[in-house]
Motif scaffolding. Structure first.
Motif, PDB file in Angstrom:
ATOM      1  N   THR A   4     -32.011   1.523  11.652  1.00  0.00           N
ATOM      2  CA  THR A   4     -31.379   0.435  11.345  1.00  0.00           C
ATOM      3  C   THR A   4     -30.019   1.071  10.699  1.00  0.00           C
ATOM      4  N   ARG A  56     -24.729 -10.674  14.518  1.00  0.00           N
ATOM      5  CA  ARG A  56     -25.332 -11.574  14.183  1.00  0.00           C
ATOM      6  C   ARG A  56     -26.919 -11.446  14.647  1.00  0.00           C
ATOM      7  N   HIS A  59     -28.235  -9.059  11.946  1.00  0.00           N
ATOM      8  CA  HIS A  59     -28.707  -9.255  10.675  1.00  0.00           C
ATOM      9  C   HIS A  59     -29.985 -10.170  11.050  1.00  0.00           C
ATOM     10  N   GLU A  60     -30.068 -11.132  12.116  1.00  0.00           N
ATOM     11  CA  GLU A  60     -31.176 -11.882  12.136  1.00  0.00           C
ATOM     12  C   GLU A  60     -32.562 -11.066  12.201  1.00  0.00           C
ATOM     13  N   GLU A  62     -32.719  -8.066  10.870  1.00  0.00           N
ATOM     14  CA  GLU A  62     -33.006  -7.469   9.451  1.00  0.00           C
ATOM     15  C   GLU A  62     -33.692  -8.461   8.744  1.00  0.00           C
ATOM     16  N   ASP A  63     -33.240  -9.584   8.827  1.00  0.00           N
ATOM     17  CA  ASP A  63     -34.018 -10.659   7.997  1.00  0.00           C
ATOM     18  C   ASP A  63     -35.337 -10.811   8.237  1.00  0.00           C
ATOM     19  N   GLN A  64     -35.821 -10.757   9.523  1.00  0.00           N
ATOM     20  CA  GLN A  64     -37.109 -10.915  10.265  1.00  0.00           C
ATOM     21  C   GLN A  64     -38.067  -9.756   9.601  1.00  0.00           C
ATOM     22  N   GLU A  65     -37.330  -8.459   9.570  1.00  0.00           N
ATOM     23  CA  GLU A  65     -37.864  -7.251   9.243  1.00  0.00           C
ATOM     24  C   GLU A  65     -38.402  -7.295   7.591  1.00  0.00           C
ATOM     25  N   LYS A  66     -37.451  -7.857   6.940  1.00  0.00           N
ATOM     26  CA  LYS A  66     -37.642  -7.961   5.457  1.00  0.00           C
ATOM     27  C   LYS A  66     -38.938  -9.068   5.357  1.00  0.00           C
ATOM     28  N   GLU A  67     -38.729 -10.024   5.949  1.00  0.00           N
ATOM     29  CA  GLU A  67     -39.770 -11.255   5.969  1.00  0.00           C
ATOM     30  C   GLU A  67     -41.371 -10.362   6.395  1.00  0.00           C
ATOM     31  N   TYR A  68     -41.128  -9.761   7.516  1.00  0.00           N
ATOM     32  CA  TYR A  68     -42.567  -9.234   7.618  1.00  0.00           C
ATOM     33  C   TYR A  68     -43.060  -8.134   6.545  1.00  0.00           C
ATOM     34  N   ASN A  70     -42.342  -8.562   3.393  1.00  0.00           N
ATOM     35  CA  ASN A  70     -42.985  -9.332   2.448  1.00  0.00           C
ATOM     36  C   ASN A  70     -44.385  -9.515   2.563  1.00  0.00           C
TER      37      ASN A  70
END
Length: 538
Positions: A4, A56, A59-60, A62-68, A70
């Motif tokens: 990343t 863009r 960043h999407e 990255e957000d999916q990775e963080k959600e996964y 969590n």
């Protein structure tokens, strides 16, 4: 994370790369070596657009990775809580069991220390035999809880005491015959069999002997169906193995190796090895998730604790063949196949058995991985797709009825699954029920139309000559017109029309008047359908 950061560094360096490209582009234009149709402004806008799109998307991701991450953390926490709860329950059960054991031992010791009571002591204030000490009574009550084959437990079999006799005699064939003769009351018998098995000298040996004849020569019926007697025998074998498992799990002080001896285990393993090659010929689609042969094999492994002697991958492939049976989830847990269930559910989904997949997903708490509502919707979609190739004009009524029956069965199965798993808010059943009403109405209309189109059997006409009724010169032989109310309900004779011989030379004499229920606008008809005109009277 290293990947990343490297991607982020690469994206940030794009600005400097664009500036270098701009200088090279300007230098190329200054030399005028070639003529460029592309302006730098257009090229720069294109590059900046690509840069924005890439950022863009980055960043999407990255957000999916963080959600996964969590979700993974939450799942781990939930799993840890469940493990802790299971450990706590096990510890509490062990503590309760130890307390019962200690109390029983103390009560037994106290009861043994009491002096023996002679008949004369009852008059001297000592407790009589009818007035037992409380500690002795408590000892007996605890003993009743931990004894394996106490007399009080044997008395519990009240409805069918024959079961106790058969189990005490180790009569496996008689047990089969008794269950077959009382199959109408199978639910009550099933509850009492574990209690009756306690009275057997060797319950495991009795159940193992009952498996004889499971693969006997099948005698098909004349209509091509399977031998019903053999099917009943196989169901009884499975039920007896399940009842033995219930008996084994209900024992508090008797461990499984003591109940199932090594000789019995060896014999069970030999039977399983004999059955195993016969399962290779089974077809998963033909069994439709309800294979008695596969169920019996898996139940044999689970009941007698011999699953470790066989390849787990091989017998886990049998689970789709028993997916419709109600014992499947408990059977998989007994065999230690909980980790294999995602793969089993995937096989069921791919083979068009979404209903079974949903049931197992709920049983093993895999509904996040296999969402129930989309599975049920795909099942309905496939059922309708299977029905669509049949065209009303080119197919026979039988084929159309089969198509309607398939869709009706699919709709009813989905509604049942929704109600069982309480999915009404996510998947309302009202549209499905309306569809069922429409299909049933169409089915009834087709049935009525088919019956109406059938040729009606010809009914015999009333005998007659010309326009008049058949008559005879013998007065005693009176000819009557038959009633044909079913064919011409509006033209019915109320009284018979009888000819009594010639009265004069002009016209016949009529005895009585023949009354007709005729409409004024339809003329006069006899029962045979010919129009009748009254003779002219002089």
């Amino acid at each position: 994370m290293e990947d990343t950061s490297s991607v982020a560094t690469l994206i940030d360096s794009t600005t400097s790369k664009i500036q270098q490209l701009q200088k090279a582009f300007a230098e190329l234009e200054s030399h005028r070596a070639i003529t460029l149709n592309l302006k730098w402004k257009e090229l720069e806008e294109h590059l900046h657009g690509l840069e924005k799109s890439l950022k863009r998307r980055f960043h999407e991701l990255e957000d999916q990775e963080k959600e996964y991450e969590n979700k993974t953390i939450e799942a781990q926490k939930t799993l840890e809580k469940r493990v802790a709860a299971v450990v706590a329950k096990e510890q509490a059960s062990l503590e309760r069991l130890q307390e019962k054991r200690d109390a029983a031992i103390v009560d037994i010791a106290n009861a043994r220390e009491k002096p023996a009571i002679v008949p004369g002591e009852a008059q001297c204030g000592a407790p009589s035999m009818e007035e037992k000490p409380s500690d002795a009574m408590s000892a007996e009550s605890n003993l009743e809880d931990i004894k394996v084959s106490s007399e009080s437990e044997g008395v519990e079999v009240k409805s069918y005491p024959q079961l106790i006799t058969l189990c005490e005699e180790m009569d496996s064939k008689g047990l089969h015959k008794f269950i077959s003769d009382n199959r109408k009351n199978l639910a009550a018998i099933r509850e009492e069999i574990p209690l009756a098995l306690k009275t057997a000298a060797n319950p495991a040996r009795l159940v193992l002997d009952s498996l004889e004849g499971f693969y006997r020569m099948e005698m098909p019926n004349l209509d091509g169906k399977k031998d019903s007697n053999l099917l009943g025998l196989r169901r009884t074998c499975i039920m007896l193995m399940e009842c033995l498992s219930i008996l084994l799990t209900s024992q508090d002080l008797v461990s499984i190796p003591e109940v199932i001896s090594e000789d019995v285990k060896k014999q069970a393993k030999a039977i399983a090895e004999e059955w195993k090659p016969k399962l290779d010929a089974l077809d998963m689609d033909a069994s439709n998730g309800n294979s008695l042969e596969a169920h019996a094999f898996l139940q044999l492994l689970a009941t007698f604790g011999i699953a470790s002697d066989f390849n787990e991958e091989e017998f886990s492939r049998l689970i789709p063949m028993v997916s419709r049976r109600r014992q499947t989830a408990d059977l998989c847990r007994s065999l230690g196949l909980s980790e294999k269930m995602p793969g089993v559910i995937e096989v069921l989904v791919n083979s068009g058995r979404q209903i079974d997949a949903v049931n197992l997903a709920f049983a093993f708490e895999l509904t996040e991985q296999f969402s129930p509502v989309p599975l049920l919707k795909s099942y309905l979609k496939e059922a309708r797709k299977a029905s669509s190739p049949v065209k009303t004009g080119n197919s026979s009524p039988t084929a159309q009825n089969e198509v309607s029956e398939r869709e009706l069965a699919a709709l009813k199965a989905v509604i049942k699954s929704i109600e069982e798993h309480k999915l009404e808010q996510q998947f309302p059943v009202d549209p499905l029920q309306k569809r069922i009403v429409l299909l049933e109405k169409a089915k009834a209309d087709k049935k009525r139309a088919t019956e109406a189109a059938k040729p009606q059997p010809k009914r015999p006409r009333a005998n007659g000559v010309g326009y008049g009724p058949r008559v005879t010169n013998v007065a005693t032989e009176k000819s009557y017109y038959p009633r044909v109310a079913d064919r011409y309900p509006q033209y019915v004779y109320d009284r018979p029309y009888i000819y009594q011989g010639p009265a004069d030379n002009h016209c016949p004499q009529l005895l009585g008047s023949a009354t007709y229920n005729l409409s004024p606008s339809h003329g006069n008809y006899f029962g045979n359908g010919f129009q009748y005109q009254a003779p002219y009277l002089h």
